[in-house]
Design a protein around this motif. Structure first.
Motif, PDB file in Angstrom:
ATOM      1  N   ASN A  58       0.796  -1.224   0.000  1.00  0.00           N
ATOM      2  CA  ASN A  58       0.000   0.000   0.000  1.00  0.00           C
ATOM      3  C   ASN A  58       0.829   1.273   0.000  1.00  0.00           C
ATOM      4  OD1 ASN A  58      -2.120  -1.866   1.984  1.00  0.00           O
ATOM      5  ND2 ASN A  58      -2.903  -0.884   0.153  1.00  0.00           N
ATOM      6  N   SER A  59       1.892   1.300   0.808  1.00  0.00           N
ATOM      7  CA  SER A  59       2.587   2.566   1.042  1.00  0.00           C
ATOM      8  C   SER A  59       4.004   2.309   1.522  1.00  0.00           C
ATOM      9  CB  SER A  59       1.821   3.375   2.098  1.00  0.00           C
ATOM     10  OG  SER A  59       2.573   4.465   2.565  1.00  0.00           O
ATOM     11  N   PHE A  60       4.921   3.202   1.137  1.00  0.00           N
ATOM     12  CA  PHE A  60       6.296   3.053   1.612  1.00  0.00           C
ATOM     13  C   PHE A  60       6.363   3.219   3.124  1.00  0.00           C
ATOM     14  CE2 PHE A  60       6.260   7.673   1.409  1.00  0.00           C
ATOM     15  CZ  PHE A  60       7.112   8.056   2.440  1.00  0.00           C
ATOM     16  N   THR A  61       5.420   3.972   3.726  1.00  0.00           N
ATOM     17  CA  THR A  61       5.446   4.127   5.181  1.00  0.00           C
ATOM     18  C   THR A  61       5.214   2.787   5.867  1.00  0.00           C
ATOM     19  OG1 THR A  61       3.096   4.701   5.273  1.00  0.00           O
ATOM     20  CG2 THR A  61       4.650   6.521   5.101  1.00  0.00           C
ATOM     21  N   ALA A  62       4.316   1.973   5.321  1.00  0.00           N
ATOM     22  CA  ALA A  62       4.076   0.651   5.899  1.00  0.00           C
ATOM     23  C   ALA A  62       5.322  -0.220   5.781  1.00  0.00           C
ATOM     24  CB  ALA A  62       2.894  -0.019   5.204  1.00  0.00           C
ATOM     25  N   THR A  63       6.034  -0.113   4.675  1.00  0.00           N
ATOM     26  CA  THR A  63       7.277  -0.867   4.502  1.00  0.00           C
ATOM     27  C   THR A  63       8.333  -0.385   5.495  1.00  0.00           C
ATOM     28  OG1 THR A  63       6.771  -1.110   2.144  1.00  0.00           O
ATOM     29  CG2 THR A  63       9.053  -1.525   2.838  1.00  0.00           C
ATOM     30  N   PHE A  64       8.433   0.928   5.677  1.00  0.00           N
ATOM     31  CA  PHE A  64       9.375   1.473   6.659  1.00  0.00           C
ATOM     32  C   PHE A  64       9.027   1.001   8.073  1.00  0.00           C
ATOM     33  CE2 PHE A  64      11.168   5.571   4.490  1.00  0.00           C
ATOM     34  CZ  PHE A  64      11.701   4.778   3.482  1.00  0.00           C
ATOM     35  N   ILE A  65       7.750   1.002   8.418  1.00  0.00           N
ATOM     36  CA  ILE A  65       7.328   0.556   9.745  1.00  0.00           C
ATOM     37  C   ILE A  65       7.719  -0.903   9.966  1.00  0.00           C
ATOM     38  CG2 ILE A  65       5.278  -0.014  11.118  1.00  0.00           C
ATOM     39  CD1 ILE A  65       4.011   2.573   9.965  1.00  0.00           C
ATOM     40  N   ASP A  66       7.470  -1.728   8.960  1.00  0.00           N
ATOM     41  CA  ASP A  66       7.821  -3.141   9.061  1.00  0.00           C
ATOM     42  C   ASP A  66       9.324  -3.317   9.271  1.00  0.00           C
ATOM     43  OD1 ASP A  66       7.023  -6.032   8.686  1.00  0.00           O
ATOM     44  OD2 ASP A  66       8.405  -5.855   6.998  1.00  0.00           O
ATOM     45  N   LYS A  67      10.110  -2.520   8.574  1.00  0.00           N
ATOM     46  CA  LYS A  67      11.561  -2.651   8.680  1.00  0.00           C
ATOM     47  C   LYS A  67      12.087  -2.126  10.015  1.00  0.00           C
ATOM     48  CE  LYS A  67      12.814  -2.824   3.781  1.00  0.00           C
ATOM     49  NZ  LYS A  67      13.373  -4.191   3.919  1.00  0.00           N
ATOM     50  N   VAL A  68      11.542  -1.017  10.518  1.00  0.00           N
ATOM     51  CA  VAL A  68      12.051  -0.489  11.770  1.00  0.00           C
ATOM     52  C   VAL A  68      11.741  -1.448  12.919  1.00  0.00           C
ATOM     53  CG1 VAL A  68      10.063   0.896  12.580  1.00  0.00           C
ATOM     54  CG2 VAL A  68      12.385   1.691  13.028  1.00  0.00           C
ATOM     55  N   ILE A  69      10.607  -2.121  12.858  1.00  0.00           N
ATOM     56  CA  ILE A  69      10.264  -3.104  13.894  1.00  0.00           C
ATOM     57  C   ILE A  69      11.188  -4.316  13.819  1.00  0.00           C
ATOM     58  CG2 ILE A  69       8.475  -4.736  14.617  1.00  0.00           C
ATOM     59  CD1 ILE A  69       6.393  -2.610  13.839  1.00  0.00           C
ATOM     60  N   LYS A  70      11.553  -4.716  12.592  1.00  0.00           N
ATOM     61  CA  LYS A  70      12.423  -5.885  12.410  1.00  0.00           C
ATOM     62  C   LYS A  70      13.905  -5.551  12.554  1.00  0.00           C
ATOM     63  CE  LYS A  70       9.245  -8.335   9.311  1.00  0.00           C
ATOM     64  NZ  LYS A  70       9.020  -8.812   7.918  1.00  0.00           N
ATOM     65  N   GLY A  71      14.221  -4.255  12.723  1.00  0.00           N
ATOM     66  CA  GLY A  71      15.620  -3.861  12.850  1.00  0.00           C
ATOM     67  C   GLY A  71      16.367  -3.866  11.530  1.00  0.00           C
TER      68      GLY A  71
END
Length: 381
Positions: A149-162
């Motif tokens: 849906n959005s690059f923000t969702a991808t960023f959120i997923d990555k920041v949580i996974k480190g």
């Protein structure tokens, strides 16, 4: 109004349905893939249509079409089928179309969205109806899918996974899904043919930096981060929803001595904030509501309780069993109905915290049971 909402089970569809449920008396008929064959009948019985259903990404080997053709022609096909239903209604129908600022930009997606708008306008105007196109920019929000849906969702997923993303630091206009939903619902009443809701002008790197700040504050130090702007609140809500339910309940750290114990239930880096303490007698339930933007924490400091939550328009209920002997807290995600029940034999003491002062003119609290009564239970009353 009786509203047919296409794409109702997608990201924007859920947010639009949620806002309509909270703030209007509209009767929403959700339409997804399963209901799509019934579209002509549903449109014939409706006062208006909000058309969100679309194709953002290609599927593998679908219909022998290339990925670009799937995206382009997929959006046009959905519009053509809706247009046919509008003509078949035999009367004027109001249609609100979730278009994109990318329409006509030369990409397959842009070409498909533009042509879909043309198809819908021709059909709606030929029957005496009214079409409003809502030109949506880049969207973000709760339950947005990473890598889709959005690059923000991808960023959120990555920041949580480190993980570290590859960042092209371009300027972008970001609109939260609830503000987009507000524009779509406005389209039901306006005489305008085009609405252009504006979001926040930010840089891609700035979004990543904010998410890193949130993660270090919220998960790393156990703090509510700086919530001094609407954009920060919206982005933080999007981030913390991605942590739910795996990150909860949050274990708090009590400090005990012979006099008793002290526990810090909320630490805030910024914003307003309002705390309250309540007692609940055994067997009683508090809550039974949901919010659109409010950040709310329940922390049990004495007694035994069950905190129950259900995402709106779904059936699964999540239960957290908590006790003051191991002080924990749960932050309620927006769009989730929640309550707390005293399941013990003694008085329950709970601290409630919200990120903003209570505003009676805009309470952002909408009653809804976590466990809706069955038809049999309703008939027995």
């Amino acid at each position: 109004m009786r509203i047919v909402l296409t794409g109702a089970r997608g990201f924007m569809g859920w947010h639009t349905r949620l806002r309509a449920h909270a703030l209007t008396q509209h009767e929403i008929t959700p339409v997804g893939r399963e209901e799509w064959p019934d579209l002509p009948t549903l449109v014939a019985e409706a006062d208006a249509v909000i058309h969100i259903a679309g194709v953002n990404r290609a599927r593998d080997e679908e219909g022998g079409l290339s990925p670009d053709e799937q995206v382009n022609l997929g959006n046009v096909r959905l519009a053509e089928e809706l247009a046919e239903a509008v003509r078949g209604a035999g009367r004027p129908v109001r249609v609100v179309y979730a278009n994109s600022i990318q329409a006509g930009n030369g990409t397959p997606y842009g070409a498909g969205k533009q042509r879909a708008g043309e198809v819908l306008r021709e059909a709606v105007e030929s029957t005496g109806g009214h079409l409003t196109e809502v030109m949506l920019p880049n969207l973000f929000g709760e339950h947005c899918r990473p890598n889709y849906n959005s690059f923000t969702a991808t960023f959120i997923d990555k920041v949580i996974k480190g993980e570290e993303p590859t960042i092209n630091d371009n300027p972008v206009n970001l609109l939260h899904a609830q503000k987009a939903a507000a524009a779509l619902l406005e389209g039901l009443e306006t005489t305008e043919t085009v609405l252009e809701p504006k979001g926040e002008d930010v840089g891609v790197q700035e979004v990543w930096d904010l998410l890193v700040e949130f993660h270090e504050s919220y998960v790393g130090r156990g703090e509510i981060p700086d919530l001094s702007t609407d954009f920060r609140i919206d982005l933080f809500n999007s981030y913390r929803t991605a942590l739910f339910p795996e990150h909860y309940p949050i274990k708090l750290k009590p400090h005990a001595d012979p006099r008793g114990f002290f526990v810090e239930t909320v630490r805030c880096a910024g914003g307003q904030g309002q705390s309250s303490i309540s007692t609940t007698v055994p067997g009683i339930t508090r809550g039974e509501h949901y919010h659109l933007s409010k950040i709310e924490r329940f922390a049990v400091v004495q007694g035994t309780a069950r905190m129950s939550l259900r995402k709106m328009f779904t059936d699964e209920v999540l239960d957290f069993h908590v006790t003051g002997e191991e002080t924990t807290a749960v932050d309620m995600p927006v769009g989730w109905v929640h309550n707390i029940t005293n399941t013990g034999d003694d008085t329950l003491i709970t601290q409630f915290w919200v990120h903003e002062f209570f505003d009676p003119e805009n309470p952002d609290t909408f009653p809804e049971p976590v466990r809706p009564a069955t038809d049999a239970e309703e008939n027995a009353r």
